[in-house]
Enzyme design. Structure first.
Site, PDB file in Angstrom:
ATOM      1  N   SER A  88       1.079  -0.670   0.145  1.00  0.00           N
ATOM      2  CA  SER A  88       0.086  -0.251   0.016  1.00  0.00           C
ATOM      3  C   SER A  88       1.354   1.419   0.421  1.00  0.00           C
ATOM      4  O   SER A  88       1.600   1.795  -0.793  1.00  0.00           O
ATOM      5  CB  SER A  88      -0.912   0.062   1.326  1.00  0.00           C
ATOM      6  OG  SER A  88      -2.349   1.312   0.982  1.00  0.00           O
ATOM      7  N   LEU A  89       0.628   2.285   0.595  1.00  0.00           N
ATOM      8  CA  LEU A  89       1.622   3.836   1.769  1.00  0.00           C
ATOM      9  C   LEU A  89       3.148   2.424   0.977  1.00  0.00           C
ATOM     10  O   LEU A  89       4.303   3.807   0.363  1.00  0.00           O
ATOM     11  CB  LEU A  89       2.111   3.516   2.638  1.00  0.00           C
ATOM     12  CG  LEU A  89       2.879   5.080   2.801  1.00  0.00           C
ATOM     13  CD1 LEU A  89       2.755   6.044   2.671  1.00  0.00           C
ATOM     14  CD2 LEU A  89       2.485   4.883   4.566  1.00  0.00           C
TER      15      LEU A  89
ATOM     16  N   ARG B 285      -2.045  12.654   0.042  1.00  0.00           N
ATOM     17  CA  ARG B 285      -2.918  11.092   0.479  1.00  0.00           C
ATOM     18  C   ARG B 285      -2.759  10.936   0.869  1.00  0.00           C
ATOM     19  O   ARG B 285      -4.529  10.675   1.699  1.00  0.00           O
ATOM     20  CB  ARG B 285      -2.184   9.979  -0.397  1.00  0.00           C
ATOM     21  CG  ARG B 285      -2.364   8.408  -0.629  1.00  0.00           C
ATOM     22  CD  ARG B 285      -1.349   7.572  -0.783  1.00  0.00           C
ATOM     23  NE  ARG B 285      -2.233   6.104  -0.609  1.00  0.00           N
ATOM     24  CZ  ARG B 285      -1.844   5.518   0.032  1.00  0.00           C
ATOM     25  NH1 ARG B 285      -1.201   5.545   1.443  1.00  0.00           N
ATOM     26  NH2 ARG B 285      -2.116   3.880  -0.078  1.00  0.00           N
TER      27      ARG B 285
ATOM     28  N   HIS C  58      -8.575   1.144   0.977  1.00  0.00           N
ATOM     29  CA  HIS C  58      -8.667   0.097   0.206  1.00  0.00           C
ATOM     30  C   HIS C  58     -10.551  -0.450  -0.244  1.00  0.00           C
ATOM     31  O   HIS C  58     -10.051  -1.627  -0.011  1.00  0.00           O
ATOM     32  CB  HIS C  58      -7.636  -0.898   0.605  1.00  0.00           C
ATOM     33  CG  HIS C  58      -6.413  -0.701   0.054  1.00  0.00           C
ATOM     34  ND1 HIS C  58      -6.083  -0.056  -0.791  1.00  0.00           N
ATOM     35  CD2 HIS C  58      -5.857  -0.124   0.762  1.00  0.00           C
ATOM     36  CE1 HIS C  58      -4.266   0.630  -0.277  1.00  0.00           C
ATOM     37  NE2 HIS C  58      -4.378   0.169   0.676  1.00  0.00           N
TER      38      HIS C  58
ATOM     39  N   GLN D 251      -4.996   2.207  -6.582  1.00  0.00           N
ATOM     40  CA  GLN D 251      -4.764   2.230  -5.035  1.00  0.00           C
ATOM     41  C   GLN D 251      -5.718   2.532  -4.062  1.00  0.00           C
ATOM     42  O   GLN D 251      -5.998   1.138  -3.203  1.00  0.00           O
ATOM     43  CB  GLN D 251      -3.028   2.256  -4.687  1.00  0.00           C
ATOM     44  CG  GLN D 251      -3.288   1.596  -3.789  1.00  0.00           C
ATOM     45  CD  GLN D 251      -1.318   2.315  -3.043  1.00  0.00           C
ATOM     46  OE1 GLN D 251      -1.437   3.251  -2.392  1.00  0.00           O
ATOM     47  NE2 GLN D 251      -0.029   1.975  -3.440  1.00  0.00           N
TER      48      GLN D 251
END
Length: 324
Positions: free
Chosen positions: A94-95, A119, A203, A252
């Site tokens: 992810s990140l 983000r 997500h 994402q």
């Protein structure tokens, strides 16, 4: 370390109080420099947040994300500059994909920091408008959890957010629906369900409202083609070029993390060793359980990082003369 190694970069949830304290103490010229540069780029006191602040200061999503990225970049600098470690295969959870893209030459550190800061701000804004939650489910096959999410839909949106390993899947969505999915999972024989300490339903489709705004941020940044293999946690496969990397970061936000596919793809590409670069040991645990015969290392503390630097460093060459 002569094996083909996957350099893994952690995502949100790996933060902890004083997670970079050992870095600035033991590696001031490398890690200390990177944290100072990150502080200047964002105008946030990242050095302080990562080295002396308590856990509560790192809880907000808009703080946790750039702090984890800055710490991971600092560890990467230590390995590169002090041990000569040049990753050949990279992936981020992810990140962590932002750190992986920096390691692969796709994004500059400054652009990655700015994107991650924005983000986090946008995700935090969603959490203020939506009562969301995330829960990890252990001991059920992903297909069963997908069916449970469908059964829970009358109470709100709930979707699979993370395919972390074959025995752990995370669901995300509206709080009531996530609670119902956890209840149904336990009824179906899940070993346990664990609510995650996060401030937003990451997500899942609840994040779609920020997709266009963040997409515009992505368009303002330069994305180069990768100079090493990047395995994306969005697709589970290779990143083809810079444009593909940008598209994947946009996807994402609402798509699940496919970490099981990343580890499978790494094995298919000949990876036999795994090193987690950044705070925490979550990804090391996934790798240990998924690829039990592989070499797995982490950089979570001074002892582990010091040992890895020593092992990666080329042997010293002498003059051949001995002292009397």
């Amino acid at each position: 370390m002569n094996e083909t190694t996957l350099s893994m970069f952690p995502g949100q949830g790996s933060q902890r109080a004083r997670m970079a304290g050992h870095l600035t103490h033991d590696h001031p010229r490398t890690a200390g420099r990177v944290l100072a540069e990150a502080t200047d780029v964002l105008g946030l006191p990242l050095t302080e947040l990562c080295t002396t602040a308590d856990a509560a200061a790192l809880e907000p999503t808009e703080i946790a994300q750039p702090a984890i990225l800055a710490t991971s970049l600092a560890v990467l600098a230590v390995l590169r500059e002090e041990a000569g470690h040049l990753p050949s295969v990279v992936a981020g959870h992810s990140l962590g994909e932002y750190t992986a893209l920096v390691a692969a030459g796709v994004l500059s550190p400054a652009d990655a920091l700015r994107l991650v800061r924005r983000r986090g701000e946008l995700m935090a804004a969603v959490s203020r408008r939506v009562s969301g939650a995330m829960t990890a489910v252990m001991g059920l096959a992903p297909r069963h959890i997908e069916a449970i999410c469908a059964r829970s839909a009358p109470l709100g949106r709930v979707e699979v957010a993370n395919y972390n390993e074959r025995g752990q899947t995370v669901v995300s969505g509206e709080r009531a629906a996530v609670a119902e999915a956890a209840r149904l999972a336990e009824e179906a024989g899940a070993e346990r369900t664990v609510p995650l300490k996060v401030s937003a339903p990451f997500h899942c489709s609840l994040m779609r409202e920020i997709e266009d705004e963040f997409g515009a941020e992505l368009e303002r940044c330069r994305f180069a083609d990768p100079d090493v293999l990047v395995l994306s946690s969005v697709s589970g496969g290779p990143v083809r070029d810079g444009a593909h990397a940008r598209e994947l970061l946009r996807r994402q936000l609402v798509g699940p993390v496919r970490w099981v596919d990343v580890l499978d793809a790494a094995r298919a590409h000949g990876v036999t060793a795994y090193v987690e670069i950044g705070p925490g040991r979550v990804l090391s645990g996934f790798a240990h359980r998924t690829v039990p015969d592989a070499t797995v290392r982490s950089t979570n503390d001074a002892r582990r990082l010091g040992a890895l630097v020593r092992d990666l460093s080329p042997p010293a060459t002498g003059s051949g003369a001995e002292a009397a």
